[in-house]
Scaffold this motif. Structure first.
Motif, PDB file in Angstrom:
ATOM      1  N   LEU A  99     -12.401  43.749  35.697  1.00 50.62           N
ATOM      2  CA  LEU A  99     -11.721  42.616  35.938  1.00 50.62           C
ATOM      3  C   LEU A  99     -11.905  42.401  37.412  1.00 50.62           C
ATOM      4  O   LEU A  99     -12.105  41.290  37.500  1.00 50.62           O
ATOM      5  N   VAL A 100     -11.755  43.430  38.231  1.00 50.17           N
ATOM      6  CA  VAL A 100     -12.364  43.351  39.755  1.00 50.17           C
ATOM      7  C   VAL A 100     -13.712  42.649  39.700  1.00 50.17           C
ATOM      8  O   VAL A 100     -14.041  41.973  40.729  1.00 50.17           O
ATOM      9  N   ASP A 101     -14.758  43.167  39.175  1.00 51.55           N
ATOM     10  CA  ASP A 101     -16.030  42.757  39.408  1.00 51.55           C
ATOM     11  C   ASP A 101     -16.336  41.636  38.820  1.00 51.55           C
ATOM     12  O   ASP A 101     -17.029  40.620  39.429  1.00 51.55           O
ATOM     13  N   SER A 102     -15.640  41.014  37.763  1.00 53.21           N
ATOM     14  CA  SER A 102     -15.540  39.726  37.322  1.00 53.21           C
ATOM     15  C   SER A 102     -15.166  38.729  38.212  1.00 53.21           C
ATOM     16  O   SER A 102     -15.706  37.606  38.396  1.00 53.21           O
ATOM     17  N   ILE A 103     -14.009  39.095  39.025  1.00 50.37           N
ATOM     18  CA  ILE A 103     -13.386  38.044  40.056  1.00 50.37           C
ATOM     19  C   ILE A 103     -14.544  38.089  41.242  1.00 50.37           C
ATOM     20  O   ILE A 103     -14.759  36.812  41.674  1.00 50.37           O
ATOM     21  N   LYS A 104     -15.340  39.313  41.555  1.00 53.85           N
ATOM     22  CA  LYS A 104     -16.070  39.107  42.583  1.00 53.85           C
ATOM     23  C   LYS A 104     -17.107  38.214  42.415  1.00 53.85           C
ATOM     24  O   LYS A 104     -17.784  37.458  42.973  1.00 53.85           O
ATOM     25  N   LYS A 105     -17.825  38.254  41.020  1.00 50.31           N
ATOM     26  CA  LYS A 105     -18.851  37.514  40.422  1.00 50.31           C
ATOM     27  C   LYS A 105     -18.366  35.847  40.396  1.00 50.31           C
ATOM     28  O   LYS A 105     -19.225  35.306  40.397  1.00 50.31           O
ATOM     29  N   ILE A 106     -17.179  35.624  40.037  1.00 46.30           N
ATOM     30  CA  ILE A 106     -16.878  34.212  40.137  1.00 46.30           C
ATOM     31  C   ILE A 106     -16.817  33.830  41.637  1.00 46.30           C
ATOM     32  O   ILE A 106     -17.201  32.586  41.919  1.00 46.30           O
ATOM     33  N   ILE A 107     -16.405  34.423  42.667  1.00 43.18           N
ATOM     34  CA  ILE A 107     -16.423  34.081  44.212  1.00 43.18           C
ATOM     35  C   ILE A 107     -17.593  34.116  44.680  1.00 43.18           C
ATOM     36  O   ILE A 107     -18.303  33.170  45.291  1.00 43.18           O
ATOM     37  N   ASN A 108     -18.531  35.178  44.246  1.00 48.43           N
ATOM     38  CA  ASN A 108     -19.868  35.179  44.546  1.00 48.43           C
ATOM     39  C   ASN A 108     -20.892  35.435  43.713  1.00 48.43           C
ATOM     40  O   ASN A 108     -21.353  36.558  43.149  1.00 48.43           O
ATOM     41  N   PRO A 109     -21.216  34.444  43.007  1.00 47.58           N
ATOM     42  CA  PRO A 109     -22.189  34.651  41.660  1.00 47.58           C
ATOM     43  C   PRO A 109     -23.598  35.217  41.809  1.00 47.58           C
ATOM     44  O   PRO A 109     -24.017  35.081  42.939  1.00 47.58           O
ATOM     45  N   VAL A 110     -23.892  36.087  40.904  1.00 45.74           N
ATOM     46  CA  VAL A 110     -25.193  36.863  41.156  1.00 45.74           C
ATOM     47  C   VAL A 110     -26.431  36.514  40.200  1.00 45.74           C
ATOM     48  O   VAL A 110     -25.788  36.470  39.006  1.00 45.74           O
ATOM     49  N   THR A 111     -27.276  36.028  40.862  1.00 46.88           N
ATOM     50  CA  THR A 111     -28.500  35.657  39.602  1.00 46.88           C
ATOM     51  C   THR A 111     -28.923  36.718  38.946  1.00 46.88           C
ATOM     52  O   THR A 111     -29.207  37.879  39.678  1.00 46.88           O
ATOM     53  N   VAL A 112     -29.159  36.500  37.535  1.00 46.99           N
ATOM     54  CA  VAL A 112     -29.340  37.798  36.893  1.00 46.99           C
ATOM     55  C   VAL A 112     -31.093  37.250  36.258  1.00 46.99           C
ATOM     56  O   VAL A 112     -31.175  36.233  35.867  1.00 46.99           O
ATOM     57  N   ASN A 113     -31.952  38.306  36.529  1.00 47.98           N
ATOM     58  CA  ASN A 113     -33.243  38.154  36.097  1.00 47.98           C
ATOM     59  C   ASN A 113     -33.487  38.387  34.643  1.00 47.98           C
ATOM     60  O   ASN A 113     -32.923  39.489  34.211  1.00 47.98           O
ATOM     61  N   PHE A 114     -34.028  37.277  33.822  1.00 48.17           N
ATOM     62  CA  PHE A 114     -34.154  37.653  32.470  1.00 48.17           C
ATOM     63  C   PHE A 114     -35.465  38.623  32.048  1.00 48.17           C
ATOM     64  O   PHE A 114     -36.403  38.629  32.667  1.00 48.17           O
ATOM     65  N   HIS A 115     -35.017  39.615  31.304  1.00 46.99           N
ATOM     66  CA  HIS A 115     -36.471  40.602  30.887  1.00 46.99           C
ATOM     67  C   HIS A 115     -36.076  40.861  29.446  1.00 46.99           C
ATOM     68  O   HIS A 115     -35.041  41.568  29.132  1.00 46.99           O
ATOM     69  N   ILE A 116     -37.054  40.713  28.618  1.00 48.58           N
ATOM     70  CA  ILE A 116     -36.930  40.896  27.177  1.00 48.58           C
ATOM     71  C   ILE A 116     -36.596  42.484  26.832  1.00 48.58           C
ATOM     72  O   ILE A 116     -35.796  42.786  25.962  1.00 48.58           O
ATOM     73  N   ALA A 117     -37.296  43.437  27.749  1.00 43.77           N
ATOM     74  CA  ALA A 117     -36.797  44.716  27.410  1.00 43.77           C
ATOM     75  C   ALA A 117     -35.300  45.036  27.676  1.00 43.77           C
ATOM     76  O   ALA A 117     -34.615  45.819  26.855  1.00 43.77           O
ATOM     77  N   ALA A 118     -34.746  44.314  28.746  1.00 48.67           N
ATOM     78  CA  ALA A 118     -33.043  44.473  28.724  1.00 48.67           C
ATOM     79  C   ALA A 118     -32.094  43.960  27.591  1.00 48.67           C
ATOM     80  O   ALA A 118     -31.508  44.642  27.228  1.00 48.67           O
ATOM     81  N   ILE A 119     -32.713  42.777  26.963  1.00 42.79           N
ATOM     82  CA  ILE A 119     -32.087  42.170  25.803  1.00 42.79           C
ATOM     83  C   ILE A 119     -32.076  43.277  24.652  1.00 42.79           C
ATOM     84  O   ILE A 119     -31.350  43.397  23.800  1.00 42.79           O
ATOM     85  N   VAL A 120     -33.344  43.664  24.534  1.00 43.86           N
ATOM     86  CA  VAL A 120     -33.592  44.707  23.491  1.00 43.86           C
ATOM     87  C   VAL A 120     -32.429  46.067  23.279  1.00 43.86           C
ATOM     88  O   VAL A 120     -32.061  46.212  22.639  1.00 43.86           O
TER      89      VAL A 120
END
Length: 392
Positions: free
Chosen positions: A112-133
């Motif tokens: 919950l705390v991390d989510s609120i922080k991400k709403i206030i300060n969004p963090v760009t997520v890099n796409f990588h197929i290995a991570a999705i797998v």
């Protein structure tokens, strides 16, 4: 897969030590999967620079500690009863299950705390197929692990494994949230990571609260007003020669350590040996059918006695006159040598009315003595969690 593992490692499910073997099996399988997922998610978090995946890795590490905790609970709870603990040590499993519930609450809170922080300060997520797998593999394994824990929890009636299964379900929710947020970010170029995290954290917190609530209920003991209690009450009421059944109390000590006490009303003219036979047959039948070691207390009722029937009518008339909508039980009418009549019964009141109507018993006693000056009324207020009006 689950049944194959059970056949491979558990040779005899009826063996007294089978419960510990089941504990060893679930802990070993869970530990192996969680350690593997921890290492793979650490790698995935490095590739994507994703804080969410890094949090997932930490969660799998804590799950590994939960597996060790579960193994510890099986060994501690398996200790035989002793002089200081005549009911055994099975409740240790319930207490440790509460720790798992608390860890889930903590996980939900941090999400919950991390989510609120991400709403206030969004963090760009890099796409990588290995991570999705890795994340999809994690979800698949956790879904299977939840089913695995649940199957064995039902086999050995383990609250710890039910709590661990719930923990696996929270992992599935959290991983699903990460995957959804990644795909939304890629397709729609919108970062909803924090908002999805809020929803997931609420579900995780709800899961943790339910685990703690269920285990607290088992530790405190409970009455008849639950599905199993109602079945036991109905079963006893259906037995031959039982006039009434009340005051069922159930106590869980973990595993198959279940105890219960109940009051039944029998005809006062019944011989003591016959009454004992009725009570004994009920105790054995409940143990065989529901797995509770029952102790039956017998209340005599003089169904054919004119004095008893007269007293019963006076009591019901008095309750209506004073506006008392509650049931009564365990009515006794005993004539004394001096000609007076000792009259006693339990007045069943909901807990929120116990203090409000403290003078209710005095009013009832006063009215009864006015109806018959020979009465010596004794009315006991008893806390009751489901009341209904006196019927005509």
């Amino acid at each position: 897969m689950t049944e194959r593992l059970i056949r491979l490692f558990i040779k005899d499910e009826n063996d007294p030590k089978a419960r510990i073997r089941f504990g060893n099996l679930t802990s070993a399988v869970g530990l192996a999967i969680n350690v593997m997922l921890f290492l793979s998610k650490v790698l995935a978090s490095i590739l994507t620079s994703s804080l969410a995946i890094r949090a997932e890795a930490i969660d799998n590490l804590t799950d590994s500690l939960t597996n060790i905790l579960a193994l510890l609970s099986f060994y501690l709870s398996a200790k035989p009863a002793d002089a200081e603990h005549p009911y055994g040590h099975m409740r240790l499993e319930l207490m440790l299950s509460m720790l798992v519930g608390m860890s889930i609450l903590f996980l939900g809170g941090t999400t919950l705390v991390d989510s609120i922080k991400k709403i206030i300060n969004p963090v760009t997520v890099n796409f990588h197929i290995a991570a999705i797998v890795v994340l999809f593999i994690s979800m698949t394994l956790k879904i299977w692990l939840r089913a695995f824990y649940t199957t064995i929890a039902n086999k050995i009636d383990s609250e710890m494994l039910r709590a661990t299964a719930a923990d696996s379900f929270t992992d599935v929710l959290r991983t699903a949230g990460v995957i959804i947020s990644i795909f939304i970010s890629i397709i729609f170029k919108v970062n909803l990571d924090g908002y999805i995290g809020l929803i997931i954290s609420a579900l995780i917190i709800k899961n943790g609260v339910e685990i703690i609530k269920d285990n607290v209920s088992l530790l405190l003991g409970h009455g008849a007003y639950n599905p199993v209690g109602k079945k036991i009450m109905d079963f006893i009421q259906s037995r031959d020669k039982v006039l009434d059944v009340h005051d069922l109390m159930m106590h869980e000590y973990g595993g198959n350590n279940r105890f219960a006490t109940v009051d039944i009303s029998l005809d006062a003219d019944m011989r003591l040996e016959e009454a004992h036979l009725v009570a004994d047959s009920i105790e054995r039948a409940v143990d065989e059918k529901f797995g509770y070691r029952l102790i039956v207390h017998m209340d005599p009722v003089r169904t054919k006695d004119s004095l008893f029937n007269s007293v019963r009518k006076d009591v019901e008339k008095t309750l209506k006159q004073v506006g008392c909508p509650y049931r009564y039980q365990d009515l006794q009418a005993l004539p004394l040598d001096d000609g007076s009549i000792r009259l006693s019964f339990d007045l069943l009141m909901p807990p929120d009315k116990m203090s409000e109507q403290a003078n209710c018993t005095e009013l009832i006693c006063d009215r009864l003595t006015k109806i018959n000056s020979q009465y010596i009324p004794i009315v006991r207020r008893q806390c009751f969690f489901e009341h209904c009006s006196i019927e005509d």
